[in-house]
Design an enzyme around this catalytic site. Structure first.
Site, short mmCIF file in Angstrom:
data_model
loop_
_atom_site.label_atom_id
_atom_site.label_comp_id
_atom_site.label_asym_id
_atom_site.label_seq_id
_atom_site.Cartn_x
_atom_site.Cartn_y
_atom_site.Cartn_z
N LYS A 214 0.84 -1.20 0.00
CA LYS A 214 0.00 0.00 0.00
C LYS A 214 0.88 1.26 0.00
CE LYS A 214 -3.66 -2.45 -0.34
NZ LYS A 214 -4.31 -3.27 0.64
C1 LIG Z 1 -5.39 -4.42 0.87
C2 LIG Z 1 -6.87 -4.29 0.89
C3 LIG Z 1 -7.64 -4.62 2.03
C4 LIG Z 1 -7.07 -5.34 3.19
O1 LIG Z 1 -6.03 -4.71 3.80
P1 LIG Z 1 -5.19 -5.52 4.93
O2 LIG Z 1 -4.49 -4.44 5.67
O3 LIG Z 1 -4.27 -6.42 4.16
O4 LIG Z 1 -6.15 -6.28 5.76
C5 LIG Z 1 -8.98 -4.33 2.03
N1 LIG Z 1 -9.57 -3.78 0.96
C6 LIG Z 1 -8.89 -3.48 -0.16
C7 LIG Z 1 -9.61 -2.85 -1.30
C8 LIG Z 1 -7.52 -3.75 -0.24
O5 LIG Z 1 -6.85 -3.50 -1.37
#
Ligand SMILES: *Cc1c(COP(=O)(O)O)cnc(C)c1O
Length: 392
Positions: free
Chosen positions: A194
């Site tokens: 991210k």
């Molecule tokens: C990465 C992601 C999540 C989950 O995030 P985590 O921190 O890995 O639990 C949820 N929704 C979307 C759209 C994502 O891309």
């Protein structure tokens, strides 16, 4: 004639994403480990405060060990339970929908807007029924959903709004940061790929103090105060009270140490992502691609992902494109295989591709190009050259 043939086959593989961890993060983690306090404690609190300060008017900030955990806590605190329906887009990661199932509620999958690839407000409205309790808009790739329309219809139908902002830090929508809009809860992700990372982690933001209190409680076993509070409180250190069957979703201080340093760099990270996206826009404009949508004025794109769609004029299909780029040392990905195509969701809810024409069209033609802050201009030039070559 073709200078691309000079590209050595030993050129390093360019991944589609890479975290940007510097010496500051490494030193902060070492400092935390030497301090003797590695789980949730003073550094997590400091991270929550720093994140809140960045948002300015975001409300309370609650650090968790993933965005998935944060979404689960949000729905639980808002009282979502068996028999309830929660509207989600089909074009998202499975976490957005699975948290609804955790609580015994039913996700209702809807289509996206074909231009923005974000959940369609019209599709939300059409899916509202007597059991609908909430909607989870996902700010796909880092571009905010049409939140004015979503918040207006949510108000009209008495729905809770939980923003899945996993891609949207920092995203501005009509002059305001995602995290400060009039929704009930906003959840950010600090997963490795991210826009900022803590390895695994997330942040829940809410302006509702009752919801915040419930989330804090359920984050740590339903224990009425967390480990750090017990550590510093005047009460005997051994005493605590369990007031609910909670979860184990707290963020460690080791992870929060990384988060504090990443947050300090976030404006620079965003500027670099914007620069890379603008360079792609220019270099790819002559190719048979639909380039990513741009925000309206007053808004910005976080550029978590740079997603292109092949048009009918392209002489290659999406899968072939990904294969050819991979052979040339360029990593790409697909965001996402829509949930209506995933066996669990498809079979459990009897979903058919024809119900999601926009998500289908996007899915079949889309690929996410490499985009990360450590990418150099020459890395990106190599990606651009290889895309041209792969299409020729
Ligand atoms: C990465 C992601 C999540 C989950 O995030 P985590 O921190 O890995 O639990 C949820 N929704 C979307 C759209 C994502 O891309």
């Amino acid at each position: 004639m073709d200078d691309r043939s000079n590209t050595p086959t030993t050129a390093p593989f360019i991944p589609f994403a890479l975290p940007d961890i510097g010496e500051e993060e490494i030193a902060a983690v070492v400092g935390c480990m030497r301090s003797g306090w590695v789980t949730t404690g003073p550094i997590s609190k400091k991270f929550e405060q720093a994140f809140g300060a960045y948002l300015v008017n975001g409300g309370e900030t609650i650090a968790v060990n993933s965005a998935t955990a944060g979404l689960h806590l949000a729905l639980e605190a808002l009282g979502i339970g068996p028999g309830d329906e929660v509207i989600v887009p089909s074009l998202t990661f499975t976490a957005t929908a699975e948290v609804v199932r955790y609580l015994g509620a039913q996700p209702i999958f809807v289509d996206i807007d074909p231009t923005t690839l974000n959940i369609s407000p019209l599709a939300i409205e059409a899916a509202i029924g007597p059991r609908t309790r909430a909607v989870i808009p996902v700010h796909y790739a880092g571009l905010a959903c049409d939140m004015d329309a979503i918040l207006e219809l949510a108000k009209r139908h008495h729905l809770k709004v939980i923003e899945d902002a996993a891609h949207a830090f920092p995203t501005r929508y009509r002059e305001r940061l995602v995290g400060t809009l009039a929704s009930d809860v906003v959840v950010f992700s600090f997963y490795a790929n991210k826009t900022m990372t803590t390895g695994e982690g997330g942040m829940v933001v809410t302006r509702d103090p009752v919801v915040a209190q419930r989330i804090r409680l359920m984050r740590i076993h339903g224990i009425s105060s967390d480990a750090f509070d017990r550590y510093v409180s005047k009460k005997p250190a051994w005493y605590y009270e369990v007031v609910a069957a909670g979860f184990k979703y707290n963020l460690t201080d080791i992870a929060a140490s990384i988060g504090i340093e990443q947050l300090r760099k976030i404006d620079r990270f965003l500027a670099r992502r914007e620069q890379l996206a603008a360079r792609y826009d220019t270099a790819l404009s002559c190719l048979p691609f639909i380039l990513p949508p741009h925000p309206q004025s007053g808004s910005n794109h976080a550029w978590h992902l740079y997603v292109v769609r092949l048009t009918e004029k392209a002489n290659r299909g999406r899968d072939e494109m990904i294969g050819r780029l991979s052979e040339r040392g360029i990593g790409t990905s697909v965001h996402f295989i829509p949930l209506h195509r995933q066996p669990y969701w498809r079979d459990r809810y009897g979903l058919r591709n024809e119900q999601f024409p926009a998500a289908e069209q996007a899915y079949q033609s889309m690929l996410s190009l490499p985009l990360y802050t450590r990418m150099t201009d020459s890395d990106q030039e190599r990606v651009i050259d290889e895309i041209h070559a792969a299409l020729s």
